[in-house]
Write an enzyme that holds these catalytic residues in place. Sequence first.
Site, PDB file in Angstrom:
ATOM      1  CE  LYS A  88      33.424  38.786  52.216  1.00 36.43           C
ATOM      2  NZ  LYS A  88      32.438  39.812  51.870  1.00 36.43           N
ATOM      3  CB  VAL A 189      36.206  58.192  55.301  1.00 38.54           C
ATOM      4  CG1 VAL A 189      35.147  58.704  56.236  1.00 38.54           C
ATOM      5  CG2 VAL A 189      37.586  58.636  55.774  1.00 38.54           C
ATOM      6  CE  LYS A 191      36.455  49.226  47.796  1.00 41.17           C
ATOM      7  NZ  LYS A 191      36.572  48.057  46.872  1.00 41.17           N
ATOM      8  CB  VAL A 192      31.323  51.735  52.109  1.00 42.94           C
ATOM      9  CG1 VAL A 192      29.907  51.957  52.643  1.00 42.94           C
ATOM     10  CG2 VAL A 192      31.348  50.525  51.183  1.00 42.94           C
TER      11      VAL A 192
END
Length: 376
Positions: A88, A189, A191-192
């Site tokens: 990451k 709420v 992008k995913v």
Amino acid sequence: MLAFDLRSLVTQFDSDATEHEQVVLFQDPASDLKGFVAVHSTALGPALGGVRFHSYADEGQALADVLRLSRGMSYKNALAGLDFGGGKAVLIGDPERIKTEELLLAYGRFVASLEGRYVTACDVGTTPEDMEVIASTCSWTATRPMTSGGSGDPSVFTARSVLQGMKAAAVHRWGTPALQGRTVGIAGVGKVGRLLVEHLFEEGARVVVTDVRAEAVRRIAEKFPETTVVEDTKTLIRLEGLDVYAPCALGGALSDDVVPLLTAEVVCGAANNQLAHPGVERRLKERGILYLPDYVVNAGGVIQAAGGLRGATHRQTVAKVDRIFDTTLAILERAEAENILPGTAADRIAEQRIARAAHARTAAGSGQSIRPGRFA
């Protein structure tokens, strides 16, 4: 550009940091670039994981985040059946304020200097368009726009995989994968989360949402007027009749303070590192709440990224994402059979696969660059 190894430093922030293969600080003062890359494991292949661009309070917080996230990617990729290890990157700062082409190019040059040990992709605060810029200085880049031959925004498949996890939880808890009539509360709420809202309405579920950004909630309410909106997460988790709680923002959503207030029977969301500390999962089980490990159910995005690197078709990617249903159900059944936590069951499966790969690689010898591997 400055880049140096931090192996001797990271243990100040994370007692488990010594399990990481490599942790590096990089910075380029000319472009305001500063961040970390953590390569947790390359036993299964090059470390694949997104780059998160976030306004961390300080370098210690950013380092702690990249260590947790990279470890999670190793387990996520192993459980998803991918031939990639876990890594990451985090970039420190407000992407709305400091993200520039110059900064992204500098980041790409740094990733390129790792010569394939780490493959970067988009995450919170970064986009497929950003990956296109980065790709001009770095071959080891995933999730570029589909118009440029890339795999596109991974959010689409992350939302799909979370839905598959919810269906598996529904089978385990209620005896059917159907979500029709179930009430699902989504915190975050973005992008995913907004894509998950759409999936849930298609399934006939009732949806309740909250988000710290008023604009994000407004967009959901306009597109789906039947959505119930609540003021904040504390209100959401205490809502009577809540069947599923879906944390879809940043990590640490499940804390000691949250557990006693939570009314949902199932926790299944897209956020990474949802547990504030490992003991929270035990407390959830004691309250009869079924927790689905986030790195199991939110793997759709990295499956898509890996598929793009391996030349998978859209159909192959969808099929692999949908198998998260079977993986999740198997983990829940193992946890029940062995009287262990779902997180423990998932960890054991991932660790066994990583250990086998590490043994085989030590015996055979292997380079670090992207190499042919299976996907389907």
